[in-house]
Design a protein around this motif. Structure first.
Motif, PDB file in Angstrom:
ATOM      1  N   VAL A 191       0.873  -1.170   0.000  1.00 14.18           N
ATOM      2  CA  VAL A 191       0.000   0.000   0.000  1.00 14.18           C
ATOM      3  C   VAL A 191       0.912   1.222   0.000  1.00 14.18           C
ATOM      4  O   VAL A 191       1.505   1.574   1.008  1.00 14.18           O
ATOM      5  N   THR A 192       1.009   1.856  -1.148  1.00 15.17           N
ATOM      6  CA  THR A 192       1.872   3.018  -1.324  1.00 15.17           C
ATOM      7  C   THR A 192       1.051   4.305  -1.304  1.00 15.17           C
ATOM      8  O   THR A 192      -0.187   4.274  -1.282  1.00 15.17           O
ATOM      9  N   ARG A 193       1.742   5.412  -1.365  1.00 22.68           N
ATOM     10  CA  ARG A 193       1.073   6.718  -1.459  1.00 22.68           C
ATOM     11  C   ARG A 193       0.159   6.735  -2.685  1.00 22.68           C
ATOM     12  O   ARG A 193      -0.981   7.190  -2.622  1.00 22.68           O
ATOM     13  N   GLU A 194       0.669   6.211  -3.782  1.00 23.15           N
ATOM     14  CA  GLU A 194      -0.122   6.165  -5.012  1.00 23.15           C
ATOM     15  C   GLU A 194      -1.388   5.331  -4.816  1.00 23.15           C
ATOM     16  O   GLU A 194      -2.469   5.719  -5.267  1.00 23.15           O
ATOM     17  N   THR A 195      -1.269   4.207  -4.134  1.00 24.75           N
ATOM     18  CA  THR A 195      -2.430   3.354  -3.866  1.00 24.75           C
ATOM     19  C   THR A 195      -3.477   4.126  -3.059  1.00 24.75           C
ATOM     20  O   THR A 195      -4.667   4.080  -3.361  1.00 24.75           O
ATOM     21  N   ARG A 196      -3.035   4.836  -2.038  1.00 25.38           N
ATOM     22  CA  ARG A 196      -3.970   5.587  -1.182  1.00 25.38           C
ATOM     23  C   ARG A 196      -4.690   6.674  -1.965  1.00 25.38           C
ATOM     24  O   ARG A 196      -5.902   6.851  -1.837  1.00 25.38           O
ATOM     25  N   TRP A 197      -3.951   7.399  -2.813  1.00 22.94           N
ATOM     26  CA  TRP A 197      -4.569   8.478  -3.588  1.00 22.94           C
ATOM     27  C   TRP A 197      -5.495   7.925  -4.662  1.00 22.94           C
ATOM     28  O   TRP A 197      -6.554   8.511  -4.944  1.00 22.94           O
ATOM     29  N   LYS A 198      -5.140   6.799  -5.260  1.00 22.26           N
ATOM     30  CA  LYS A 198      -6.032   6.175  -6.255  1.00 22.26           C
ATOM     31  C   LYS A 198      -7.330   5.720  -5.605  1.00 22.26           C
ATOM     32  O   LYS A 198      -8.409   5.866  -6.182  1.00 22.26           O
ATOM     33  N   LEU A 199      -7.232   5.150  -4.401  1.00 23.08           N
ATOM     34  CA  LEU A 199      -8.445   4.724  -3.699  1.00 23.08           C
ATOM     35  C   LEU A 199      -9.310   5.930  -3.358  1.00 23.08           C
ATOM     36  O   LEU A 199     -10.529   5.899  -3.542  1.00 23.08           O
ATOM     37  N   ALA A 200      -8.709   6.996  -2.883  1.00 20.61           N
ATOM     38  CA  ALA A 200      -9.478   8.205  -2.573  1.00 20.61           C
ATOM     39  C   ALA A 200     -10.195   8.728  -3.817  1.00 20.61           C
ATOM     40  O   ALA A 200     -11.366   9.102  -3.767  1.00 20.61           O
ATOM     41  N   ALA A 201      -9.504   8.735  -4.947  1.00 23.07           N
ATOM     42  CA  ALA A 201     -10.114   9.192  -6.201  1.00 23.07           C
ATOM     43  C   ALA A 201     -11.260   8.278  -6.617  1.00 23.07           C
ATOM     44  O   ALA A 201     -12.309   8.751  -7.072  1.00 23.07           O
ATOM     45  N   LYS A 202     -11.080   6.977  -6.454  1.00 24.45           N
ATOM     46  CA  LYS A 202     -12.133   6.025  -6.815  1.00 24.45           C
ATOM     47  C   LYS A 202     -13.380   6.245  -5.952  1.00 24.45           C
ATOM     48  O   LYS A 202     -14.498   6.298  -6.461  1.00 24.45           O
ATOM     49  N   ILE A 203     -13.176   6.393  -4.652  1.00 28.10           N
ATOM     50  CA  ILE A 203     -14.307   6.614  -3.745  1.00 28.10           C
ATOM     51  C   ILE A 203     -15.004   7.933  -4.068  1.00 28.10           C
ATOM     52  O   ILE A 203     -16.239   7.999  -4.128  1.00 28.10           O
ATOM     53  N   ALA A 204     -14.232   8.974  -4.304  1.00 25.12           N
ATOM     54  CA  ALA A 204     -14.825  10.278  -4.637  1.00 25.12           C
ATOM     55  C   ALA A 204     -15.623  10.189  -5.920  1.00 25.12           C
ATOM     56  O   ALA A 204     -16.734  10.738  -6.022  1.00 25.12           O
ATOM     57  N   LYS A 205     -15.089   9.513  -6.906  1.00 27.16           N
ATOM     58  CA  LYS A 205     -15.792   9.364  -8.195  1.00 27.16           C
ATOM     59  C   LYS A 205     -17.113   8.630  -7.987  1.00 27.16           C
ATOM     60  O   LYS A 205     -18.155   9.025  -8.519  1.00 27.16           O
ATOM     61  N   GLU A 206     -17.092   7.569  -7.194  1.00 29.66           N
ATOM     62  CA  GLU A 206     -18.322   6.812  -6.920  1.00 29.66           C
ATOM     63  C   GLU A 206     -19.341   7.684  -6.202  1.00 29.66           C
ATOM     64  O   GLU A 206     -20.528   7.640  -6.490  1.00 29.66           O
ATOM     65  N   GLN A 207     -18.875   8.494  -5.244  1.00 32.83           N
ATOM     66  CA  GLN A 207     -19.787   9.361  -4.508  1.00 32.83           C
ATOM     67  C   GLN A 207     -20.328  10.477  -5.385  1.00 32.83           C
ATOM     68  O   GLN A 207     -21.497  10.829  -5.316  1.00 32.83           O
ATOM     69  N   PHE A 208     -19.470  11.035  -6.240  1.00 34.75           N
ATOM     70  CA  PHE A 208     -19.868  12.176  -7.061  1.00 34.75           C
ATOM     71  C   PHE A 208     -20.808  11.771  -8.188  1.00 34.75           C
ATOM     72  O   PHE A 208     -21.735  12.498  -8.538  1.00 34.75           O
ATOM     73  N   TYR A 209     -20.572  10.608  -8.777  1.00 42.94           N
ATOM     74  CA  TYR A 209     -21.341  10.201  -9.944  1.00 42.94           C
ATOM     75  C   TYR A 209     -22.467   9.211  -9.651  1.00 42.94           C
ATOM     76  O   TYR A 209     -23.122   8.756 -10.561  1.00 42.94           O
ATOM     77  N   SER A 210     -22.693   8.885  -8.389  1.00 44.85           N
ATOM     78  CA  SER A 210     -23.786   7.949  -8.121  1.00 44.85           C
ATOM     79  C   SER A 210     -25.051   8.640  -7.689  1.00 44.85           C
ATOM     80  O   SER A 210     -25.147   9.798  -7.564  1.00 44.85           O
TER      81      SER A 210
END
Length: 97
Positions: free
Chosen positions: A78-97
C-alpha cells in the motif's frame, strides 16, 4: 446530474482510531496520527490556495479498505499512489452515483 460540474479533488483522510492500522500498512506515513494530521491539514490548505474554486473532499479511508483495494489492483504494497487512487475512486463513486 449536472455533467458540466467539475468533480471534487479527493484527498485520503484517516481517523485517529484507524490510523495505527493504516500506518501498519503504510511505512511511509508518519509514526503518529498527530504528526500525519498536522501535515495533512497543511496540504489541504495548500490545495485550497492553489485551487480556490475547486472543492476538495477528505475521503475517509481505513486499513480494511486499503487492503481490499490493493488486492483489487494487484498491488503487494500500500503506497502513497495506492492511497490516492483509492481516494479518487471513492470520490468518483460518490460524485457520480
Amino acid at each position: 446530474m449536472n455533467f458540466h460540474s467539475v468533480p471534487p479533488l479527493s484527498m485520503p483522510w484517516y481517523r485517529a482510531d484507524d490510523y495505527a492500522g493504516v500506518r501498519d500498512l503504510c511505512s511511509d506515513l508518519p509514526a503518529s496520527f498527530e504528526e500525519w494530521e498536522a501535515g495533512a491539514i497543511e496540504y489541504y490548505k495548500m490545495g485550497h490556495k492553489a485551487f480556490p474554486k475547486q472543492k476538495i473532499e477528505k475521503i475517509i479511508i481505513d486499513a480494511a479498505a486499503l487492503m481490499a483495494f490493493a488486492a483489487e489492483i494487484g498491488s503487494d504494497a500500500v503506497t502513497r499512489e495506492t492511497r490516492w487512487k483509492l481516494a479518487a475512486k471513492i470520490a468518483k463513486e460518490q460524485f457520480y452515483s
